[in-house]
Enzyme design. Structure first.
Site, PDB file in Angstrom:
ATOM      1  N   SER A 282      30.203  49.192  39.696  1.00 42.68           N
ATOM      2  CA  SER A 282      31.337  48.300  39.422  1.00 42.68           C
ATOM      3  C   SER A 282      30.940  46.843  39.588  1.00 42.68           C
ATOM      4  O   SER A 282      30.051  46.515  40.370  1.00 42.68           O
ATOM      5  CB  SER A 282      32.461  48.644  40.417  1.00 42.68           C
ATOM      6  OG  SER A 282      33.468  47.657  40.386  1.00 42.68           O
TER       7      SER A 282
ATOM      8  N   TYR B  95      35.220  49.143  49.549  1.00 47.77           N
ATOM      9  CA  TYR B  95      35.013  49.841  48.264  1.00 47.77           C
ATOM     10  C   TYR B  95      33.780  49.269  47.563  1.00 47.77           C
ATOM     11  O   TYR B  95      32.868  50.014  47.186  1.00 47.77           O
ATOM     12  CB  TYR B  95      36.232  49.709  47.337  1.00 47.77           C
ATOM     13  CG  TYR B  95      35.877  50.015  45.904  1.00 47.77           C
ATOM     14  CD1 TYR B  95      35.767  48.999  44.956  1.00 47.77           C
ATOM     15  CD2 TYR B  95      35.563  51.309  45.519  1.00 47.77           C
ATOM     16  CE1 TYR B  95      35.375  49.263  43.668  1.00 47.77           C
ATOM     17  CE2 TYR B  95      35.176  51.590  44.222  1.00 47.77           C
ATOM     18  CZ  TYR B  95      35.087  50.560  43.298  1.00 47.77           C
ATOM     19  OH  TYR B  95      34.688  50.833  42.016  1.00 47.77           O
TER      20      TYR B  95
ATOM     21  N   LYS C 267      29.767  50.925  46.640  1.00 49.20           N
ATOM     22  CA  LYS C 267      29.039  50.917  45.362  1.00 49.20           C
ATOM     23  C   LYS C 267      27.647  50.307  45.551  1.00 49.20           C
ATOM     24  O   LYS C 267      26.649  50.804  45.027  1.00 49.20           O
ATOM     25  CB  LYS C 267      29.834  50.136  44.299  1.00 49.20           C
ATOM     26  CG  LYS C 267      31.096  50.828  43.850  1.00 49.20           C
ATOM     27  CD  LYS C 267      30.776  52.153  43.162  1.00 49.20           C
ATOM     28  CE  LYS C 267      32.006  52.969  42.840  1.00 49.20           C
ATOM     29  NZ  LYS C 267      31.678  54.263  42.202  1.00 49.20           N
TER      30      LYS C 267
HETATM   31  C1  WQD Z   1      43.442  42.266  37.480  1.00 49.60           C
HETATM   32  C2  WQD Z   1      44.041  40.911  37.730  1.00 49.60           C
HETATM   33  C3  WQD Z   1      44.987  40.582  39.903  1.00 49.60           C
HETATM   34  C4  WQD Z   1      48.333  43.332  39.542  1.00 49.60           C
HETATM   35  C5  WQD Z   1      40.094  46.324  40.184  1.00 49.60           C
HETATM   36  C6  WQD Z   1      39.103  46.699  41.228  1.00 49.60           C
HETATM   37  C7  WQD Z   1      37.780  46.960  40.591  1.00 49.60           C
HETATM   38  C8  WQD Z   1      37.913  47.962  39.497  1.00 49.60           C
HETATM   39  C9  WQD Z   1      38.969  47.589  38.486  1.00 49.60           C
HETATM   40  C10 WQD Z   1      37.095  50.007  40.293  1.00 49.60           C
HETATM   41  C11 WQD Z   1      43.709  40.402  39.123  1.00 49.60           C
HETATM   42  C12 WQD Z   1      46.056  40.482  38.817  1.00 49.60           C
HETATM   43  C13 WQD Z   1      47.187  42.602  39.260  1.00 49.60           C
HETATM   44  C14 WQD Z   1      49.580  42.641  39.712  1.00 49.60           C
HETATM   45  C15 WQD Z   1      48.465  40.578  39.283  1.00 49.60           C
HETATM   46  N1  WQD Z   1      38.177  49.206  40.076  1.00 49.60           N
HETATM   47  N2  WQD Z   1      47.256  41.256  39.126  1.00 49.60           N
HETATM   48  N3  WQD Z   1      49.584  41.289  39.558  1.00 49.60           N
HETATM   49  O1  WQD Z   1      41.280  43.542  40.692  1.00 49.60           O
HETATM   50  O2  WQD Z   1      40.023  42.925  38.573  1.00 49.60           O
HETATM   51  O3  WQD Z   1      39.673  45.154  39.585  1.00 49.60           O
HETATM   52  O4  WQD Z   1      40.188  47.341  39.220  1.00 49.60           O
HETATM   53  O5  WQD Z   1      35.981  49.845  39.932  1.00 49.60           O
HETATM   54  O6  WQD Z   1      36.906  47.411  41.579  1.00 49.60           O
HETATM   55  O7  WQD Z   1      38.961  45.592  42.081  1.00 49.60           O
HETATM   56  O8  WQD Z   1      41.819  44.658  38.465  1.00 49.60           O
HETATM   57  O9  WQD Z   1      43.911  45.282  37.374  1.00 49.60           O
HETATM   58  O10 WQD Z   1      43.840  45.176  39.925  1.00 49.60           O
HETATM   59  O11 WQD Z   1      43.794  43.072  38.602  1.00 49.60           O
HETATM   60  O12 WQD Z   1      48.509  39.350  39.172  1.00 49.60           O
HETATM   61  O13 WQD Z   1      50.649  43.244  39.967  1.00 49.60           O
HETATM   62  O14 WQD Z   1      45.461  41.024  37.656  1.00 49.60           O
HETATM   63  O15 WQD Z   1      45.164  39.556  40.857  1.00 49.60           O
HETATM   64  O16 WQD Z   1      43.419  39.050  39.025  1.00 49.60           O
HETATM   65  P1  WQD Z   1      40.716  43.954  39.380  1.00 49.60           P
HETATM   66  P2  WQD Z   1      43.406  44.611  38.620  1.00 49.60           P
END
Ligand code: WQD
Length: 391
Positions: free
Chosen positions: A156, A180, A184
């Protein structure tokens, strides 16, 4: 030899029933080169997903044959999945699966199964280290026992933590800032050391342990049929599935909380590199093909590997999209009038994660052509057809 004559290669996909896993299994079946064996404990997936994958593969096989031509026995076999409800933290159960294929052997393993919620990992780190790291070490040991020496590992972008620069090349130091992310990094290091020790000890080129680690950026979307897709339990943590749940009414609150708009980005909200889950899945097929000893691709991939046959690749589009741009794209795809409310930053979020995808492009021939509109359209098509997920 023409594809279709050599025997199917047995490939185990861990986490095969999950969101990423089911799309990887589907893409492997499409090549008609693999006998896919799924190991999944269904902690975050349902068996129904693999039933649908097999149905999809069979339907596409039928469509691909000239009118009136019947599928061969081998073709039919290549649309079937041997699915095992099995936990990787139970070595006896995993050994049982490997031993079922000991006559022809397991050609390779695609290891996707893991817990993956960053926030949750800070609350229950030991569960994450047990499920992600101990289970991987156990799997690697069992692979050694059965002489299986090819691995595609699901890593990741979180291994980079807050990157010094974007786009992020694979040479960037690994400095994860969550349990997490550290699971990885640790698994990559364990695999790297195994590759190095194996290169030193295995005189015969063909049996040294080879691994390709795929560093996922943000997978999104679903197969365009709407038959398989992301089906998180409870309220999704990730942005896109949450927006899909809101539009289909599974989340009653029409307001999306935006975690901060004071980041140094185009509109102040976090930027991520979203890629279509089918493009991500294709990256796994390319990685498996690169593990075939003796092929040009194998030589190219490992030419620069100093410490044994280990190589890591970013899987991303190399294009960043902000939270507000995603909300806008989903508004267009779903017709749902999202409201947004800016709240405080989410712990662990970094301003921008954008892949430098040039190495995977140059060496694996990887590409991620599906655009954001397609990702959102496919995600919504899945969600509309399955408002309550797999039933
Ligand atoms: C994306 C953006 C949030 C929800 C995560 C894991 C990563 C991988 C993929 C495993 C961020 C913003 C989100 C909300 C928001 N998983 N957001 N309001 O954090 O980039 O990655 O998932 O491999 O390890 O960290 O993805 O979809 O959670 O968030 O503003 O209600 O959307 O702050 O900037 P992220 P995400």
């Amino acid at each position: 030899a023409q594809h279709g004559q050599e025997p199917l290669k047995n490939v185990i996909v861990t986490g095969g029933a999950g969101y990423i896993g089911s799309h990887v299994v589907y893409t492997l079946l499409k090549t008609r080169q693999y006998k896919v064996i799924s190991i999944d404990n269904h902690h975050n997936s349902l068996p129904a997903s693999l039933t649908r994958v097999s149905e999809l593969a069979l339907a596409e096989l039928g469509e691909s044959l000239p009118y009136g031509q019947q599928p061969t026995e081998r073709d039919l076999e290549s649309t079937l999945i041997d699915a095992y409800d099995c936990d990787l933290t139970n070595p006896t159960a995993v050994r049982d699966v490997f031993s079922k294929y000991s006559n022809q052997g397991i050609w390779g393993v695609v290891h996707i199964a893991a817990y993956k919620a960053v926030g949750e990992s800070t609350e229950i780190p030991l569960t994450y280290y047990t499920n992600n790291v101990s289970a991987t070490i156990s799997l690697l040991s069992i692979m050694q026992e059965f002489g299986c020496h090819r691995l595609v590992y699901s890593s990741s972008a979180t291994v980079y933590g807050t990157p010094p620069e974007v786009p992020i090349p694979e040479t960037t130091r690994r400095l994860a800032d969550s349990p997490y992310g550290r699971t990885k990094v640790m698994c990559e290091m364990v695999v790297e050391d195994l590759c190095e020790s194996s290169a030193l000890s295995q005189a015969k080129e063909g049996t040294s342990f080879q691994a390709i680690s795929l560093r996922y950026f943000n997978p999104a979307g679903a197969h365009p049929s709407g038959r398989i897709g992301e089906d998180p339990r409870g309220r999704p943590g990730n942005l896109l599935p949450l927006l899909a749940h809101m539009a289909v009414g599974r989340v009653k609150d029409p307001v999306l909380k935006v975690f901060g708009n004071d980041y140094p980005t185009i509109d102040g909200t976090c930027v991520r590199d979203y890629l279509h889950v089918l493009d991500l899945a294709q990256g796994h097929v390319l990685a498996l093909q690169a593990l075939q000893e003796g092929e040009q691709l194998n030589k190219k991939v490992f030419a620069s590997s100093s410490k044994g046959k280990f190589k890591a690749y970013n899987l991303g589009k190399g294009k960043g999209m902000s939270v507000l741009q995603i909300v806008d794209a989903m508004r267009k795809a779903t017709g749902f009038e999202y409201e947004t409310e800016v709240v405080g930053r989410r712990r662990g979020d970094v301003p921008a994660l954008i892949a430098d995808p040039s190495l995977a492009r140059a060496e694996l021939g990887f590409d991620a052509p599906h655009d954001l509109e397609t990702m959102c359209r496919d995600l919504w098509n899945w969600q509309e057809k399955n408002p309550a997920g797999y039933m």
